[in-house]
Design an enzyme around this catalytic site. Structure first.
Site, PDB file in Angstrom:
ATOM      1  N   TYR A   5       3.482  -8.704  16.765  1.00 43.94           N
ATOM      2  CA  TYR A   5       3.021  -7.766  15.728  1.00 43.94           C
ATOM      3  C   TYR A   5       1.919  -6.866  16.307  1.00 43.94           C
ATOM      4  CZ  TYR A   5       0.915  -6.083  11.345  1.00 43.94           C
ATOM      5  OH  TYR A   5       0.413  -5.289  10.342  1.00 43.94           O
ATOM      6  N   ILE A  33       0.821  -1.210   0.000  1.00 40.49           N
ATOM      7  CA  ILE A  33       0.000   0.000   0.000  1.00 40.49           C
ATOM      8  C   ILE A  33       0.854   1.259   0.000  1.00 40.49           C
ATOM      9  CG2 ILE A  33      -2.036  -1.084   1.004  1.00 40.49           C
ATOM     10  CD1 ILE A  33      -1.318  -0.026   3.696  1.00 40.49           C
ATOM     11  N   SER A  64      -0.847  -8.099   0.159  1.00 40.19           N
ATOM     12  CA  SER A  64       0.430  -7.418  -0.071  1.00 40.19           C
ATOM     13  C   SER A  64       1.530  -8.415   0.231  1.00 40.19           C
ATOM     14  CB  SER A  64       0.547  -6.201   0.851  1.00 40.19           C
ATOM     15  OG  SER A  64       0.713  -6.651   2.184  1.00 40.19           O
ATOM     16  N   LYS A  96       1.818  -2.738  16.883  1.00 38.73           N
ATOM     17  CA  LYS A  96       0.804  -1.872  16.287  1.00 38.73           C
ATOM     18  C   LYS A  96       0.065  -1.063  17.361  1.00 38.73           C
ATOM     19  CE  LYS A  96       1.931  -2.415  12.227  1.00 38.73           C
ATOM     20  NZ  LYS A  96       2.204  -1.287  11.323  1.00 38.73           N
TER      21      LYS A  96
HETATM   22  N1  NAP Z   1      -1.417  -6.219   4.697  1.00 36.33           N
HETATM   23  C1  NAP Z   1      -2.325  -6.100   5.633  1.00 36.33           C
HETATM   24  O1  NAP Z   1      -3.323  -6.820   5.630  1.00 36.33           O
HETATM   25  C2  NAP Z   1      -2.171  -5.061   6.707  1.00 36.33           C
HETATM   26  C3  NAP Z   1      -3.159  -4.985   7.715  1.00 36.33           C
HETATM   27  C4  NAP Z   1      -3.019  -4.023   8.696  1.00 36.33           C
HETATM   28  C5  NAP Z   1      -1.914  -3.171   8.696  1.00 36.33           C
HETATM   29  N2  NAP Z   1      -0.967  -3.265   7.735  1.00 36.33           N
HETATM   30  C6  NAP Z   1       0.182  -2.340   7.778  1.00 36.33           C
HETATM   31  O2  NAP Z   1       0.296  -1.649   6.551  1.00 36.33           O
HETATM   32  C7  NAP Z   1       1.651  -1.231   6.377  1.00 36.33           C
HETATM   33  C8  NAP Z   1       2.101  -1.562   4.954  1.00 36.33           C
HETATM   34  O3  NAP Z   1       2.088  -2.954   4.786  1.00 36.33           O
HETATM   35  P1  NAP Z   1       1.856  -3.723   3.423  1.00 36.33           P
HETATM   36  O4  NAP Z   1       0.701  -4.622   3.663  1.00 36.33           O
HETATM   37  O5  NAP Z   1       1.845  -2.798   2.292  1.00 36.33           O
HETATM   38  O6  NAP Z   1       3.164  -4.660   3.461  1.00 36.33           O
HETATM   39  P2  NAP Z   1       4.383  -4.928   2.448  1.00 36.33           P
HETATM   40  O7  NAP Z   1       3.844  -5.146   1.077  1.00 36.33           O
HETATM   41  O8  NAP Z   1       5.172  -6.003   3.090  1.00 36.33           O
HETATM   42  O9  NAP Z   1       5.184  -3.554   2.488  1.00 36.33           O
HETATM   43  C9  NAP Z   1       5.920  -3.188   3.629  1.00 36.33           C
HETATM   44  C10 NAP Z   1       6.957  -2.156   3.257  1.00 36.33           C
HETATM   45  O10 NAP Z   1       7.756  -1.844   4.423  1.00 36.33           O
HETATM   46  C11 NAP Z   1       9.110  -1.899   4.062  1.00 36.33           C
HETATM   47  N3  NAP Z   1      10.018  -2.168   5.168  1.00 36.33           N
HETATM   48  C12 NAP Z   1      10.109  -3.299   5.901  1.00 36.33           C
HETATM   49  N4  NAP Z   1      11.126  -3.203   6.768  1.00 36.33           N
HETATM   50  C13 NAP Z   1      11.699  -1.994   6.572  1.00 36.33           C
HETATM   51  C14 NAP Z   1      12.811  -1.328   7.138  1.00 36.33           C
HETATM   52  N5  NAP Z   1      13.565  -1.894   8.079  1.00 36.33           N
HETATM   53  N6  NAP Z   1      13.115  -0.098   6.695  1.00 36.33           N
HETATM   54  C15 NAP Z   1      12.385   0.484   5.729  1.00 36.33           C
HETATM   55  N7  NAP Z   1      11.341  -0.102   5.141  1.00 36.33           N
HETATM   56  C16 NAP Z   1      11.003  -1.331   5.555  1.00 36.33           C
HETATM   57  C17 NAP Z   1       9.178  -2.992   3.019  1.00 36.33           C
HETATM   58  O11 NAP Z   1      10.402  -2.900   2.290  1.00 36.33           O
HETATM   59  P3  NAP Z   1      11.066  -4.235   1.585  1.00 36.33           P
HETATM   60  O12 NAP Z   1      10.226  -4.520   0.383  1.00 36.33           O
HETATM   61  O13 NAP Z   1      12.452  -3.826   1.280  1.00 36.33           O
HETATM   62  O14 NAP Z   1      10.984  -5.315   2.608  1.00 36.33           O
HETATM   63  C18 NAP Z   1       7.946  -2.654   2.206  1.00 36.33           C
HETATM   64  O15 NAP Z   1       8.210  -1.590   1.328  1.00 36.33           O
HETATM   65  C19 NAP Z   1       2.454  -1.937   7.471  1.00 36.33           C
HETATM   66  O16 NAP Z   1       2.726  -1.009   8.508  1.00 36.33           O
HETATM   67  C20 NAP Z   1       1.524  -3.007   7.966  1.00 36.33           C
HETATM   68  O17 NAP Z   1       1.769  -3.341   9.295  1.00 36.33           O
HETATM   69  C21 NAP Z   1      -1.079  -4.202   6.732  1.00 36.33           C
END
Ligand code: NAP
Ligand code: NAG
Ligand code: NAG
Ligand code: NAG
Length: 318
Positions: free
Chosen positions: A202, A48, A237, A206
């Site tokens: 996790y 996202i 994602s 959060k």
């Molecule tokens: N997916 C869900 O259902 C869901 C639900 C609730 C909340 N969220 C939250 O939404 C946010 C975005 O998640 P997403 O679902 O889009 O996940 P994602 O596709 O895994 O993207 C996560 C991003 O964070 C980056 N990241 C991880 N470790 C990092 C670090 N040490 N330094 C800098 N960047 C780092 C990753 O980079 P790399 O690609 O290099 O690893 C990636 O760009 C997160 O905070 C997650 O907790 C997601």
């Protein structure tokens, strides 16, 4: 026969409506344009974060992609430019798992960019382990890295007010709890590695995001810097990439039907970043583009203050 057809028809119809109304969720309806404004999105090379960056670039913002991997970051840079038709997009390396990297990112940014209007703390991991500084991985990346980043950029946000900080949390925070004893002795929110234990850690991380937004809003009273935390929805994602393969196999069919795609998943982030008139809701938690009540533990002044002070000590700000 016709009864069977009717039943199938009704089931398909209900499923269709369910998917298009409930799963898809509300859209950000703000028409805000962002020419002359600068936005940082952490973790914007995928998920996202990337769709959020594309939307903001389309609105004319100068968008800083703050990502840990140079290779993935530069690939995303090309894609965000192409998809948005904007060349006001910049990649800057940021590893939230390294306090040194956070400091050098902030230094670089403050030297080269005169403005900061919106900071989106989006990056997150779902993985046990340790950061470079020996902090628990999810505590370090999801919370402490963003804590330091936000604090180092706060003066610039104040200079550019009205400005906003948006924290991508999760409804998982409802199951979180902050164990200050474990934090003090192990610099982690939990140590286990079983499925349930990782999920718990996790959730704790959060909860830290929500508490922080609460405390930050208190500290920013009297300024025009406002802040919001949010649940983006359940999204297809890369977040679960490090879960076990059995888990991923079980998850797959569920995600296809019940999870949002990344454009749908970016809507509440965009709402918090852009929607006019939500400033009086600073410090609050949103989901589906709507402000929500949280449990007492997520707006506990004493815990929020204690976590703030501990965080200051852990990243050498105190
Ligand atoms: N997916 C869900 O259902 C869901 C639900 C609730 C909340 N969220 C939250 O939404 C946010 C975005 O998640 P997403 O679902 O889009 O996940 P994602 O596709 O895994 O993207 C996560 C991003 O964070 C980056 N990241 C991880 N470790 C990092 C670090 N040490 N330094 C800098 N960047 C780092 C990753 O980079 P790399 O690609 O290099 O690893 C990636 O760009 C997160 O905070 C997650 O907790 C997601
Ligand atoms: C999200 O909001 C939309 C539109 O406001 C509504 O139709 C939908 O039912 C909501 N979904 C959830 C899960 O609350
Ligand atoms: C976002 O969360 C980080 C880490 O939890 C915290 O340092 C920062 O102050 C928070 N900002 C807002 C606006 O919630
Ligand atoms: C997490 O998953 C990614 C992608 O599948 C892989 O490259 C990385 O090594 C994994 N990390 C750990 C600690 O398992």
């Amino acid at each position: 026969m016709s009864t069977l057809l009717l039943v199938v028809g009704v089931v398909v119809g209900v499923a269709y409506i369910y998917h298009h109304v409930v799963v898809k969720g509300a859209r950000c309806t703000s028409k805000a344009k962002l020419h002359g404004k600068t936005v940082i999105v952490t973790g914007s090379n995928t998920g996202i974060g990337k769709t959020t960056a594309i939307d903001l670039a389309k609105r004319g913002a100068r968008v800083i992609l703050a990502c840990r991997s140079t290779q993935r970051g530069e690939a995303a840079l090309e894609e965000v430019k192409r998809e948005s038709g904007s060349n006001q997009v910049v990649f800057m390396q940021l590893d939230l798992g390294s306090l040194k990297s956070v400091r050098s990112f902030a230094e670089n940014f403050l030297k080269s960019e005169p403005r900061l209007d919106i900071l989106i703390n989006n990056a997150g991991v779902y993985l046990q382990g340790r950061t470079e500084d020996g902090l628990g991985m999810m505590f370090g990346v999801n919370h402490i890295g963003h804590f330091l980043l936000t604090n180092l950029l706060l003066d610039r946000l104040k200079e550019c007010e009205p400005s906003r900080v948006v924290n991508v949390s999760s409804m998982a925070h409802n199951f979180g709890k902050i164990d200050f004893d474990c934090l003090n002795t192990h610099k982690a929110l939990g140590l286990g590695t079983s499925f349930m234990e990782v999920l718990q850690v996790y959730s704790h991380s959060k909860l830290c995001n929500v508490l922080f937004t609460h405390e930050l809003a208190n500290r920013l009273q009297g300024t025009k810097v406002t802040c919001y935390s949010l649940h983006p929805g359940a999204i297809n994602s890369e977040l679960a990439r490090n879960a076990s393969s059995v888990m991923l196999m079980l998850l797959k069919p569920v995600t296809v039907f019940f999870f949002k795609n990344t454009v749908q998943g970016a809507q509440t982030t965009l709402h918090c970043a852009l929607q006019e008139g939500i400033e009086p809701l600073s410090g609050r938690y949103f989901s589906n583009c709507t402000v929500r009540e949280v449990y007492a533990k997520a707006k506990d002044d004493a815990a929020a203050k204690k976590l703030w002070e501990l965080s200051e000590r852990l990243c050498g700000l105190a």
